[in-house]
Design a protein around this motif. Structure first.
Motif, short mmCIF file in Angstrom:
data_model
loop_
_atom_site.label_atom_id
_atom_site.label_comp_id
_atom_site.label_asym_id
_atom_site.label_seq_id
_atom_site.Cartn_x
_atom_site.Cartn_y
_atom_site.Cartn_z
N HIS A 66 0.91 -0.79 0.31
CA HIS A 66 0.22 0.53 0.10
C HIS A 66 1.14 1.43 -0.04
O HIS A 66 0.57 2.85 -0.99
CB HIS A 66 -0.88 -0.21 1.61
N GLU A 94 -8.40 2.74 -2.08
CA GLU A 94 -7.39 2.11 -0.98
C GLU A 94 -7.20 0.66 -0.31
O GLU A 94 -6.91 -0.03 -1.11
CB GLU A 94 -6.25 3.50 -0.49
N HIS A 158 2.96 9.93 7.00
CA HIS A 158 2.18 8.65 6.65
C HIS A 158 2.64 6.76 5.97
O HIS A 158 2.57 6.28 6.50
CB HIS A 158 1.57 8.14 4.73
N HIS A 162 2.40 3.53 8.80
CA HIS A 162 2.66 2.37 7.67
C HIS A 162 3.85 1.64 9.33
O HIS A 162 3.63 0.91 9.18
CB HIS A 162 2.32 2.50 7.08
NI NI Z 1 -2.57 4.68 4.39
#
Ligand code: NI
Length: 176
Positions: A66, A94, A158, A162
């Motif tokens: 992702h 997404e 971001h 993650h």
């Molecule tokens: Ni994300």
């Protein structure tokens, strides 16, 4: 809902009026994200990569694939902002992207290499910009007008967000 597991680095909170020094620090954070993601998954087995990072969440493998999917959009959005007048942002689903069949078969190493090449281009691009360029805008159908500075803040968050989900899972599971 386990917000601590979902948002190990906190939720994204953008600000306006980013200074040049703050911007430099944000770009450095973007620069370190490929290495951070690589370190987060270092040495994990196939079954560990197939483990959801939280109950009901994406697997580690889905998270890894992702991140460059998202950052490729961001890189291209930054370039559109510089080359067109307030271009529209094309959102993408997404969740559905993360469920496409390639995500289950492509090695995470491929997305790690993609991240490294992509961020090298992206960071070089951001560092080549004049300060005024960071105020250039795009039009998002849900969020309205956004700036390059907003994107820089979002993506400085971001990748860490993650990588943190994976690192936090490793800690809880005792994976070394
Ligand atoms: Ni994300």
């Amino acid at each position: 809902m386990t917000d601590d597991r979902r948002y190990p680095t906190g939720k994204f909170s953008p600000k306006t009026g980013v200074t040049a020094a703050e911007r430099e620090a944000l770009i450095r954070r973007i620069e370190e994200e490929p290495a951070l993601l690589r370190k987060a998954v270092d040495g994990l087995s196939a079954s560990q990569l197939g483990t959801p990072y939280r109950e009901g969440g994406w697997t580690v493998r889905q998270v890894v694939h992702h991140v460059p999917d998202s950052h490729m959009h961001a890189y291209i959005r930054c370039k559109f902002a510089l080359t067109e007048e307030a271009p529209p942002v094309k959102p993408y689903d997404e969740k559905r992207w993360a469920e496409l069949a390639d995500v289950g078969v492509v090695p995470v190493a491929t997305s790690l290499a993609l991240m490294e090449a992509l961020h090298e281009r992206w960071v070089a691009f951001l560092r080549s910009l004049e300060p005024a360029a960071f105020a250039r805008t795009l039009h998002h159908p849900e969020h309205g007008t956004i700036t390059v500075d907003y994107l820089v803040q979002l993506y400085a968050w971001h990748g860490h967000h993650h990588a943190g989900q994976i690192t936090s899972l490793r800690g809880r599971m005792g994976w070394r």
